[in-house]
Design a protein around this motif. Structure first.
Motif, PDB file in Angstrom:
ATOM      1  N   MET A   1      18.318  48.495  43.223  1.00  0.00           N
ATOM      2  CA  MET A   1      19.700  48.207  42.886  1.00  0.00           C
ATOM      3  C   MET A   1      19.223  47.405  41.603  1.00  0.00           C
ATOM      4  SD  MET A   1      22.124  45.633  44.961  1.00  0.00           S
ATOM      5  CE  MET A   1      21.792  46.209  46.474  1.00  0.00           C
ATOM      6  N   ASN A   2      20.251  47.518  40.809  1.00  0.00           N
ATOM      7  CA  ASN A   2      20.544  46.887  39.205  1.00  0.00           C
ATOM      8  C   ASN A   2      21.412  45.748  39.724  1.00  0.00           C
ATOM      9  OD1 ASN A   2      19.215  48.465  37.737  1.00  0.00           O
ATOM     10  ND2 ASN A   2      20.964  49.997  36.994  1.00  0.00           N
ATOM     11  N   TRP A   3      21.082  44.558  39.026  1.00  0.00           N
ATOM     12  CA  TRP A   3      21.824  43.426  39.133  1.00  0.00           C
ATOM     13  C   TRP A   3      22.316  42.905  37.622  1.00  0.00           C
ATOM     14  CZ3 TRP A   3      22.238  39.867  43.665  1.00  0.00           C
ATOM     15  CH2 TRP A   3      21.548  40.292  44.737  1.00  0.00           C
ATOM     16  N   THR A   4      23.420  42.939  37.318  1.00  0.00           N
ATOM     17  CA  THR A   4      23.955  42.708  36.148  1.00  0.00           C
ATOM     18  C   THR A   4      24.671  41.618  35.774  1.00  0.00           C
ATOM     19  OG1 THR A   4      25.989  44.069  36.174  1.00  0.00           O
ATOM     20  CG2 THR A   4      23.671  45.272  35.386  1.00  0.00           C
ATOM     21  N   LEU A   5      24.523  40.561  34.747  1.00  0.00           N
ATOM     22  CA  LEU A   5      25.449  39.419  34.534  1.00  0.00           C
ATOM     23  C   LEU A   5      26.295  39.990  33.794  1.00  0.00           C
ATOM     24  CD1 LEU A   5      25.800  36.569  34.851  1.00  0.00           C
ATOM     25  CD2 LEU A   5      24.281  36.213  32.550  1.00  0.00           C
ATOM     26  N   GLU A   6      27.801  39.765  34.223  1.00  0.00           N
ATOM     27  CA  GLU A   6      28.878  40.402  33.258  1.00  0.00           C
ATOM     28  C   GLU A   6      29.812  39.700  32.709  1.00  0.00           C
ATOM     29  OE1 GLU A   6      29.306  43.645  33.126  1.00  0.00           O
ATOM     30  OE2 GLU A   6      27.826  44.469  34.175  1.00  0.00           O
ATOM     31  N   VAL A   7      29.810  38.362  33.560  1.00  0.00           N
ATOM     32  CA  VAL A   7      30.808  37.248  32.857  1.00  0.00           C
ATOM     33  C   VAL A   7      30.231  35.936  33.074  1.00  0.00           C
ATOM     34  CG1 VAL A   7      33.061  36.352  33.360  1.00  0.00           C
ATOM     35  CG2 VAL A   7      32.841  38.800  33.629  1.00  0.00           C
ATOM     36  N   VAL A   8      30.509  34.980  32.238  1.00  0.00           N
ATOM     37  CA  VAL A   8      30.054  33.787  32.091  1.00  0.00           C
ATOM     38  C   VAL A   8      31.202  32.673  31.856  1.00  0.00           C
ATOM     39  CG1 VAL A   8      28.726  31.711  31.072  1.00  0.00           C
ATOM     40  CG2 VAL A   8      27.614  34.093  31.571  1.00  0.00           C
ATOM     41  N   VAL A   9      31.886  31.858  32.870  1.00  0.00           N
ATOM     42  CA  VAL A   9      32.709  30.924  32.702  1.00  0.00           C
ATOM     43  C   VAL A   9      32.347  29.737  31.831  1.00  0.00           C
ATOM     44  CG1 VAL A   9      34.329  29.442  33.745  1.00  0.00           C
ATOM     45  CG2 VAL A   9      33.680  31.425  34.900  1.00  0.00           C
ATOM     46  N   VAL A  10      33.328  29.527  30.805  1.00  0.00           N
ATOM     47  CA  VAL A  10      33.004  28.337  29.757  1.00  0.00           C
ATOM     48  C   VAL A  10      34.290  27.477  29.902  1.00  0.00           C
ATOM     49  CG1 VAL A  10      32.800  28.095  27.261  1.00  0.00           C
ATOM     50  CG2 VAL A  10      31.880  30.276  28.249  1.00  0.00           C
ATOM     51  N   PRO A  11      33.630  26.218  30.324  1.00  0.00           N
ATOM     52  CA  PRO A  11      34.905  25.473  30.447  1.00  0.00           C
ATOM     53  C   PRO A  11      35.425  24.804  29.111  1.00  0.00           C
ATOM     54  CG  PRO A  11      32.737  24.379  31.046  1.00  0.00           C
ATOM     55  CD  PRO A  11      32.176  25.901  30.590  1.00  0.00           C
ATOM     56  N   VAL A  12      36.479  24.813  29.080  1.00  0.00           N
ATOM     57  CA  VAL A  12      37.306  24.351  27.671  1.00  0.00           C
ATOM     58  C   VAL A  12      38.395  23.587  27.850  1.00  0.00           C
ATOM     59  CG1 VAL A  12      36.521  26.455  26.484  1.00  0.00           C
ATOM     60  CG2 VAL A  12      38.624  26.513  27.505  1.00  0.00           C
TER      61      VAL A  12
END
Length: 135
Positions: A1-12
């Motif tokens: 199974m592939n585990w992909t990192l798709e989104v990172v939340v950036v606090p602004v």
């Protein structure tokens, strides 16, 4: 199974200022800027060539103190060119730094060990590393 990192939340703290920085100064592609049913707003951007996006907004993203995200890293094949592009776009970026030593011969002495660093207007910090080829 592939585990992909798709989104990172950036606090602004300011969505419009962050969008301008990431889109206009860094050249990230604006995927969407959407109002969520009167609840808030979400903006998603993707660095050119990346399969992972960043997201920030108001009222609909996890609460984190603005500027608390540290150590995000982008990878480029040509650090000197990336550094010049950041400077030309008005980003306050460090000089090129060499951190460590390559374990073997590489086509460019900056491969794997060349870095520059910058922060967004809220203080979220980023590194840019040169990797022109992978084993």
């Amino acid at each position: 199974m592939n585990w992909t990192l798709e989104v990172v939340v950036v606090p602004v703290s300011d969505v419009d200022r962050a969008k301008a920085f990431y889109a206009d100064q860094l050249g990230f592609v604006v995927d969407h800027d959407t109002a969520i049913g009167g609840l808030g707003r979400i903006v998603q951007l993707t660095p050119p060539g990346s399969s992972c996006s960043i997201v920030f907004g108001a009222g609909v993203v996890p609460e984190m103190p603005p500027g608390s995200l540290k150590g995000l890293q982008l990878v480029v094949p040509d650090l000197r060119k990336a550094h010049l592009e950041l400077v030309e776009r008005g980003v306050e970026v460090s000089d090129v730094q060499v951190l460590g030593e390559n374990p073997g011969p590489v086509p460019d002495p900056l491969d794997n060990v060349g870095f520059v660093f910058f922060s967004d207007p809220d203080g979220n910090s980023w590194a840019v590393q040169q990797i022109s080829s992978r084993a």
